[in-house]
Design a protein around this motif. Sequence first.
Motif, mmCIF file in Angstrom:
data_model
loop_
_atom_site.group_PDB
_atom_site.id
_atom_site.type_symbol
_atom_site.label_atom_id
_atom_site.label_comp_id
_atom_site.label_asym_id
_atom_site.label_seq_id
_atom_site.Cartn_x
_atom_site.Cartn_y
_atom_site.Cartn_z
ATOM 1 N N ARG A 68 7.156 7.559 2.434
ATOM 2 C CA ARG A 68 6.303 6.431 2.031
ATOM 3 C C ARG A 68 6.971 5.607 0.927
ATOM 4 O O ARG A 68 6.877 4.386 0.900
ATOM 5 C CB ARG A 68 4.935 6.938 1.551
ATOM 6 N N ALA A 111 4.706 17.735 2.509
ATOM 7 C CA ALA A 111 4.009 16.737 1.691
ATOM 8 C C ALA A 111 5.023 15.954 0.859
ATOM 9 O O ALA A 111 4.940 14.729 0.703
ATOM 10 C CB ALA A 111 2.994 17.418 0.791
ATOM 11 N N ARG A 114 4.336 8.538 11.444
ATOM 12 C CA ARG A 114 4.617 9.360 10.252
ATOM 13 C C ARG A 114 3.333 10.091 9.792
ATOM 14 O O ARG A 114 3.383 11.230 9.338
ATOM 15 C CB ARG A 114 5.165 8.499 9.115
ATOM 16 N N TYR A 173 2.595 14.139 9.648
ATOM 17 C CA TYR A 173 2.066 14.716 8.393
ATOM 18 C C TYR A 173 0.814 15.567 8.689
ATOM 19 O O TYR A 173 0.645 16.672 8.161
ATOM 20 C CB TYR A 173 1.742 13.547 7.464
ATOM 21 N N ASP A 194 -5.246 16.391 4.216
ATOM 22 C CA ASP A 194 -5.143 15.006 3.733
ATOM 23 C C ASP A 194 -4.817 14.100 4.928
ATOM 24 O O ASP A 194 -3.736 14.187 5.503
ATOM 25 C CB ASP A 194 -4.030 14.924 2.689
ATOM 26 N N ARG A 245 0.839 -1.210 0.000
ATOM 27 C CA ARG A 245 0.000 0.000 0.000
ATOM 28 C C ARG A 245 0.863 1.245 0.000
ATOM 29 O O ARG A 245 1.961 1.248 0.551
ATOM 30 C CB ARG A 245 -0.880 0.031 1.269
ATOM 31 N N ALA A 304 -7.355 21.832 1.508
ATOM 32 C CA ALA A 304 -7.770 20.459 1.866
ATOM 33 C C ALA A 304 -6.759 19.864 2.840
ATOM 34 O O ALA A 304 -5.553 20.070 2.688
ATOM 35 C CB ALA A 304 -7.857 19.605 0.615
ATOM 36 N N TYR A 318 6.794 13.623 3.123
ATOM 37 C CA TYR A 318 5.932 12.478 3.461
ATOM 38 C C TYR A 318 5.933 11.458 2.321
ATOM 39 O O TYR A 318 6.053 10.251 2.550
ATOM 40 C CB TYR A 318 4.508 12.973 3.741
ATOM 41 N N HIS A 376 0.356 5.694 0.338
ATOM 42 C CA HIS A 376 -0.511 6.880 0.418
ATOM 43 C C HIS A 376 0.207 8.023 -0.303
ATOM 44 O O HIS A 376 1.271 8.454 0.128
ATOM 45 C CB HIS A 376 -0.796 7.254 1.871
ATOM 46 N N ILE A 377 -0.389 8.483 -1.368
ATOM 47 C CA ILE A 377 0.172 9.623 -2.111
ATOM 48 C C ILE A 377 -0.521 10.885 -1.594
ATOM 49 O O ILE A 377 -1.759 10.933 -1.558
ATOM 50 C CB ILE A 377 -0.062 9.453 -3.627
ATOM 51 N N PRO A 378 0.256 11.876 -1.158
ATOM 52 C CA PRO A 378 -0.390 13.076 -0.594
ATOM 53 C C PRO A 378 -1.439 13.660 -1.522
ATOM 54 O O PRO A 378 -1.216 13.767 -2.734
ATOM 55 C CB PRO A 378 0.783 14.038 -0.390
ATOM 56 N N ALA A 379 -2.557 13.999 -0.917
ATOM 57 C CA ALA A 379 -3.642 14.624 -1.685
ATOM 58 C C ALA A 379 -3.613 16.130 -1.477
ATOM 59 O O ALA A 379 -4.622 16.809 -1.649
ATOM 60 C CB ALA A 379 -4.980 14.041 -1.256
ATOM 61 N N VAL A 380 -2.469 16.638 -1.055
ATOM 62 C CA VAL A 380 -2.268 18.093 -0.959
ATOM 63 C C VAL A 380 -1.110 18.427 -1.894
ATOM 64 O O VAL A 380 -0.346 17.527 -2.275
ATOM 65 C CB VAL A 380 -1.945 18.531 0.495
#
Lengths: 380, 417
Positions: free
Chosen positions: A135, A128, B162, B166, B151, A115, B149, A131, A117-121
């Motif tokens: 990941r 970001a 982590r 974030y 996230d 899995r 937004a 992060y 998670h790609i930042p949605a910001v």
Amino acid sequence: MQSFPDSLADLKSQGHTLIGCFPLYPPLELLHSFGLSPVVLWGLRQDITHLTRSDRHLQPYACGVARSLSEFVLSRGRELLDAIFMYNACDTLRNLPEILESSLDRHGASIPLFRLHIPAVPLSRPFASDYLNERIRDLIGELEKFTGRSFSAQTFLNSTELYNRQRRLSRDLERLAETGRIRFADCSDILLSAGRMSLDDHISILERTVREFNGRAPGHQGVRIMLSGILPPPVALLDAIERTGLTVVANDIAALRRSYDYLPAASADPGAYYRDLYRNHYPCTTILPSADSRLETIMQTVRESGVQGFIFVGEKFCEYEYFEIPAVKRMIEAEGVRTLELEIGMDDALNLDAYQTRIEAFAEMLCHETRGSRRDNDAV
Amino acid sequence: MMPSEKTQGAFKKNTSGKRLSTMIMNDYLDLHRRASEGAFVVWIAIIVPAELFGGFENVVYAVPESHAALCAGKGTGPVLCEKAEGFGYSTDLCSYARIDIGTAFDGGRDSPTFGLPRPDLLISNTNNCSLLVKWFDVYHRAWGVPHLALDIPFCYENQKERDFRYIMDQFGTLISTIEEMSGQRFDLDRARESVQLSSEAFKEWKRFLSFAAHRPSGITAFDSFVQMAPILTSRGTRRLVDHYRLLADETAEQVKNGIFPVPDERYRLLWDNIAPWHQLRKMSGRLAGLGANITSASYTYCIGALEGEYDPYEFDGNDPLAWLARLQNFSVCPHGLNLRGKAMNEVIGRNAIDGVVFASNRSCKVYSLMQMDQMRYIREELGIPCVMIDVDHADVRKYSEETAFTRLEALLEMIGA
């Protein structure tokens, strides 16, 4: 053409280690650099017609992409896939991993699942970007354990170059369709076949096709239209579009243009590469920070390609697309471009007559208007 | 059988009910008044940490989802949905979004609160559902209002360090954005006070919910649906703490005096999903007539607890932002099947639940698209009878009472057998 499961069975028999990726834009290059053959699990509708297993887990208001993907993983996954990869592309897909895992576990058919998670910001924000780096590093660690290989910067660089080659060729092929040298239905078919074969084989096919059709004279140009949606419409509808005198000169389809339009700089650093790819990706309804640029990009394409008609190919229950359709529609209709909304659900693949009638009516209207406008111009 | 007056006790305008109505009315009036007097107005998604706004001198917030639920409860859901559909928004979109878009683009007409004051900033998030971002983008495009937004990574397991960092970083962006746009300075101590009050309010909330363990239950889940409203309009305030303290005290007193919403309670049920806002009175009354009480709901027991837990996550008095960040996955949607099962198992045990009603809600895929497996787990692993009914939380046009009750009655028969 071979069915999707048969194609994967062929790849397996050739010794490929297959990792089935949830749509839409997984980090294919990284998976490839570990010697895996990633296949994106969408466009399965024509091959997955019965949802007996998926329907035990998902309500019918999940989109066709999720339902057919689930059916495939639950029915053939253990046999054909060595691993599964998912990221937070949409709310429906983010709910699936545990559903699939628990069902496979119950049947003693577990498949390793990765899995991300790609930042949605916006990735322009340093935290970001950090992060995402973290990941990606974690994912690399998991892939090293799974494959028994160490990450190689050189191999990753090679993979990024190969995928960029594929993207360039995909764009070249699309341009051939725009000029009528190849039918859009055939172009779309070749582009979607990326999910059924190895990267090398797909690049070879693209090279051969582009070479062959490049030498041809431009074909007849009908009324110029653009398609937008998650997946291209079924072949029968693409045939209807072309048969009725329309030419697809541009598209905003997630499985097509949105997937390959942006070419990130080849890189040996996965963090930097994916920061670039996801930050500058061709806008998509599922890439949340791209919302503003999406409308601008569509408008620019409509103008540059001289589009006269625009067809929304709605994926039934894909709310990401449906939230944006009214704004896109208003914007392009204000430019004098005609629009048609189609909505294709899981049960519609075998019953396309009504859609064909609507396409015919749309084409008739566009052709009539185009003839009228030519007459007006001649008179002037 | 029609429910008796006694079985409808939960919906009588007792002190807490009247106080609630006054509080909600005042909250909306206050919101409009302060906005008209120049307060900085933000529209937020439900889980956006509203306590942060308490750290500013003059920032007010409105919650479109909450407003949509209120509209649905007051019966104006369909007319507002139809307006959005008329503007081109698909009937397959979330009915909260359609109600809200119908309200916003028609100047607040048909809304019991005359809509919401025009925002200076939109703050959505991805934790309850990332479609909130798409929904708020509609206003961002239409009005040119900036949209930020948050996230929040989904939790398949408990929130990771982590992810926590974030989220904290994003709170920093949120605060600096409001500071820049409003010209107001953020005061951490004021925010700490808001968080302290929210933490206290959540404890009182859980005390109120704890009366579901009594046999017969001192509450219905429908009470908790109605009473959760001020969490969305008064978060981080003393009046919220006072309201829930009085609510819990009053419920304790009713239990002590033998006053129960379903006195002849034979079936104790749990509800999984958002409340069916258009059916609260009808459904609770009709169930009560059958001797059934939906005593608990995942939608309301998750409030104030960490993902997969039941008990409130208490504030330790230190960093208010850290408390808010850690709680960002509390509502059911941003965590996975195993965590949902863990919390549900806990509640089934505590409240002696006989059966679970899974409300499959086509307007909320994130809540619903795990329910078939969740139901299998509850039925097969815990041996608790379950049923799935189709609802839409705010669009009554997508709900069939008779179809739902055929299934609910089958559940009661299963339990009885």
